[in-house]
Write a protein that holds these residues in place. Structure first.
Motif, PDB file in Angstrom:
ATOM      1  N   LEU A   1     -15.056  12.468   0.862  1.00  0.00           N
ATOM      2  CA  LEU A   1     -14.847  11.881   2.182  1.00  0.00           C
ATOM      3  C   LEU A   1     -14.557  10.392   2.053  1.00  0.00           C
ATOM      4  N   PHE A   2     -13.649   9.913   2.861  1.00  0.00           N
ATOM      5  CA  PHE A   2     -13.300   8.502   2.885  1.00  0.00           C
ATOM      6  C   PHE A   2     -14.227   7.769   3.845  1.00  0.00           C
ATOM      7  N   THR A   3     -14.489   6.503   3.547  1.00  0.00           N
ATOM      8  CA  THR A   3     -15.266   5.625   4.425  1.00  0.00           C
ATOM      9  C   THR A   3     -14.463   4.345   4.633  1.00  0.00           C
ATOM     10  N   PRO A   4     -14.728   3.622   5.708  1.00  0.00           N
ATOM     11  CA  PRO A   4     -14.042   2.334   5.893  1.00  0.00           C
ATOM     12  C   PRO A   4     -14.303   1.382   4.715  1.00  0.00           C
ATOM     13  N   GLU A   5     -15.535   1.372   4.213  1.00  0.00           N
ATOM     14  CA  GLU A   5     -15.872   0.482   3.098  1.00  0.00           C
ATOM     15  C   GLU A   5     -15.086   0.866   1.841  1.00  0.00           C
ATOM     16  N   GLY A   6     -14.999   2.158   1.568  1.00  0.00           N
ATOM     17  CA  GLY A   6     -14.244   2.622   0.408  1.00  0.00           C
ATOM     18  C   GLY A   6     -12.771   2.282   0.512  1.00  0.00           C
ATOM     19  N   HIS A   7     -12.226   2.426   1.723  1.00  0.00           N
ATOM     20  CA  HIS A   7     -10.807   2.105   1.899  1.00  0.00           C
ATOM     21  C   HIS A   7     -10.561   0.604   1.754  1.00  0.00           C
ATOM     22  N   ARG A   8     -11.462  -0.204   2.295  1.00  0.00           N
ATOM     23  CA  ARG A   8     -11.290  -1.656   2.144  1.00  0.00           C
ATOM     24  C   ARG A   8     -11.394  -2.057   0.669  1.00  0.00           C
ATOM     25  N   ASN A   9     -12.232  -1.367  -0.091  1.00  0.00           N
ATOM     26  CA  ASN A   9     -12.313  -1.613  -1.524  1.00  0.00           C
ATOM     27  C   ASN A   9     -10.986  -1.251  -2.198  1.00  0.00           C
ATOM     28  N   TRP A  10     -10.357  -0.150  -1.766  1.00  0.00           N
ATOM     29  CA  TRP A  10      -9.030   0.259  -2.269  1.00  0.00           C
ATOM     30  C   TRP A  10      -8.017  -0.857  -2.020  1.00  0.00           C
ATOM     31  N   ILE A  11      -8.060  -1.425  -0.818  1.00  0.00           N
ATOM     32  CA  ILE A  11      -7.132  -2.511  -0.480  1.00  0.00           C
ATOM     33  C   ILE A  11      -7.350  -3.698  -1.422  1.00  0.00           C
ATOM     34  N   GLU A  12      -8.612  -4.082  -1.609  1.00  0.00           N
ATOM     35  CA  GLU A  12      -8.924  -5.246  -2.448  1.00  0.00           C
ATOM     36  C   GLU A  12      -8.588  -5.018  -3.919  1.00  0.00           C
ATOM     37  N   THR A  13      -8.957  -3.856  -4.460  1.00  0.00           N
ATOM     38  CA  THR A  13      -8.830  -3.631  -5.899  1.00  0.00           C
ATOM     39  C   THR A  13      -7.504  -3.009  -6.320  1.00  0.00           C
ATOM     40  N   MET A  14      -6.819  -2.359  -5.404  1.00  0.00           N
ATOM     41  CA  MET A  14      -5.581  -1.676  -5.772  1.00  0.00           C
ATOM     42  C   MET A  14      -4.348  -2.300  -5.101  1.00  0.00           C
ATOM     43  N   VAL A  15      -4.372  -2.415  -3.772  1.00  0.00           N
ATOM     44  CA  VAL A  15      -3.197  -2.910  -3.046  1.00  0.00           C
ATOM     45  C   VAL A  15      -2.972  -4.401  -3.323  1.00  0.00           C
ATOM     46  N   LYS A  16      -4.014  -5.201  -3.150  1.00  0.00           N
ATOM     47  CA  LYS A  16      -3.850  -6.648  -3.317  1.00  0.00           C
ATOM     48  C   LYS A  16      -3.603  -7.060  -4.766  1.00  0.00           C
ATOM     49  N   THR A  17      -3.923  -6.191  -5.712  1.00  0.00           N
ATOM     50  CA  THR A  17      -3.685  -6.500  -7.130  1.00  0.00           C
ATOM     51  C   THR A  17      -2.320  -6.011  -7.602  1.00  0.00           C
ATOM     52  N   GLY A  18      -1.582  -5.316  -6.726  1.00  0.00           N
ATOM     53  CA  GLY A  18      -0.257  -4.832  -7.086  1.00  0.00           C
ATOM     54  C   GLY A  18      -0.254  -3.504  -7.827  1.00  0.00           C
ATOM     55  N   LYS A  19      -1.413  -2.867  -7.942  1.00  0.00           N
ATOM     56  CA  LYS A  19      -1.467  -1.552  -8.592  1.00  0.00           C
ATOM     57  C   LYS A  19      -0.983  -0.449  -7.654  1.00  0.00           C
ATOM     58  N   VAL A  20      -0.947  -0.755  -6.365  1.00  0.00           N
ATOM     59  CA  VAL A  20      -0.533   0.194  -5.329  1.00  0.00           C
ATOM     60  C   VAL A  20       0.337  -0.525  -4.313  1.00  0.00           C
ATOM     61  N   ILE A  21       1.379   0.157  -3.844  1.00  0.00           N
ATOM     62  CA  ILE A  21       2.159  -0.281  -2.683  1.00  0.00           C
ATOM     63  C   ILE A  21       1.982   0.824  -1.654  1.00  0.00           C
ATOM     64  N   GLN A  22       1.452   0.496  -0.480  1.00  0.00           N
ATOM     65  CA  GLN A  22       1.167   1.523   0.516  1.00  0.00           C
ATOM     66  C   GLN A  22       1.785   1.163   1.863  1.00  0.00           C
TER      67      GLN A  22
ATOM     68  N   SER B   1       0.720   8.129   5.927  1.00  0.00           N
ATOM     69  CA  SER B   1       0.892   7.079   4.944  1.00  0.00           C
ATOM     70  C   SER B   1       1.637   7.600   3.721  1.00  0.00           C
ATOM     71  N   VAL B   2       2.365   6.712   3.080  1.00  0.00           N
ATOM     72  CA  VAL B   2       3.064   7.013   1.834  1.00  0.00           C
ATOM     73  C   VAL B   2       2.777   5.842   0.896  1.00  0.00           C
ATOM     74  N   TYR B   3       2.617   6.156  -0.385  1.00  0.00           N
ATOM     75  CA  TYR B   3       2.227   5.093  -1.304  1.00  0.00           C
ATOM     76  C   TYR B   3       2.725   5.373  -2.709  1.00  0.00           C
ATOM     77  N   PHE B   4       2.747   4.318  -3.486  1.00  0.00           N
ATOM     78  CA  PHE B   4       3.005   4.390  -4.918  1.00  0.00           C
ATOM     79  C   PHE B   4       1.770   3.832  -5.610  1.00  0.00           C
ATOM     80  N   ARG B   5       1.241   4.594  -6.542  1.00  0.00           N
ATOM     81  CA  ARG B   5       0.052   4.174  -7.267  1.00  0.00           C
ATOM     82  C   ARG B   5       0.347   4.232  -8.758  1.00  0.00           C
ATOM     83  N   ASP B   6      -0.592   3.753  -9.534  1.00  0.00           N
ATOM     84  CA  ASP B   6      -0.430   3.731 -10.994  1.00  0.00           C
ATOM     85  C   ASP B   6       0.927   3.140 -11.377  1.00  0.00           C
ATOM     86  N   ILE B   7       1.272   2.041 -10.717  1.00  0.00           N
ATOM     87  CA  ILE B   7       2.524   1.360 -11.003  1.00  0.00           C
ATOM     88  C   ILE B   7       2.444   0.795 -12.421  1.00  0.00           C
TER      89      ILE B   7
END
Length: 178
Positions: free
Chosen positions: A43-64, A78-84
């Motif tokens: 299950l997803f949580t708001p906290e888990g998703h915000r962590n995804w944004i901080e650790t994956m999206v903002k670091t360039g590992k993910v484009i969402q 949503s559509v995304y690219f991960r493991d860039i």
């Protein structure tokens, strides 16, 4: 990107995901129809998703991106690219249509084409790949329409809820490269 940082198609447009999309993402990913088609089914949580944004999206590992209906601007998924991977010039594709009434309207196929064109033309990736459960034939057909081909069939690849499931690995090579 394009006009107003949006990528426009016939039925939808894509815009970059922001923190304001957290509640929608959590709702969509917790929808059993969506969750059951992902290898990670927690299950997803708001906290888990915000962590995804901080650790994956903002670091360039993910484009969402958020998928929005063109006429109403209503977000539907949503559509995304991960493991860039810059070394090997590739990324993994993922998509989910979160709103139940947006299923079966060709949105997924259109988004796949739009997102892959972005990946090839803007990011200049050589390859985009994805993983899909072998029984998810509507998704596999949609990916094939966009240009993906099956590269591998992985038997009993994952164990979910005590049941082994087969996974299809699909790839799409940049058609714009010379």
């Amino acid at each position: 990107m394009t006009e107003n940082d949006k990528i426009y198609g016939e039925k939808v447009y894509l815009r970059l995901m922001t923190d304001e999309d957290t509640d929608a993402i959590v709702k969509w990913r917790n929808n059993p129809r969506v969750r059951n088609n992902f290898i990670y089914q927690g299950l997803f949580t708001p906290e888990g998703h915000r962590n995804w944004i901080e650790t994956m999206v903002k670091t360039g590992k993910v484009i969402q991106f958020i998928i929005c209906e063109k006429e109403s601007s209503r977000p539907v998924g949503s559509v995304y690219f991960r493991d860039i991977c810059k070394e090997h010039n590739k990324a993994e594709y993922g998509i989910f249509i979160g709103e139940d009434d947006a299923i079966g309207k060709g949105i997924g196929s259109e988004v796949c084409k739009l997102a892959c064109e972005y990946g090839f033309r803007v990011e200049n990736w050589h390859k985009i790949f994805l993983r899909a459960f072998s029984e998810n034939m509507p998704a596999i057909r949609s990916y094939e329409k966009a240009g993906f081909v099956q590269e591998a069939y992985l038997r009993d690849e994952v164990c979910i809820q005590s049941k082994y499931r087969d996974v299809v690995l699909m790839g799409y090579l940049n058609p714009y490269e010379k």
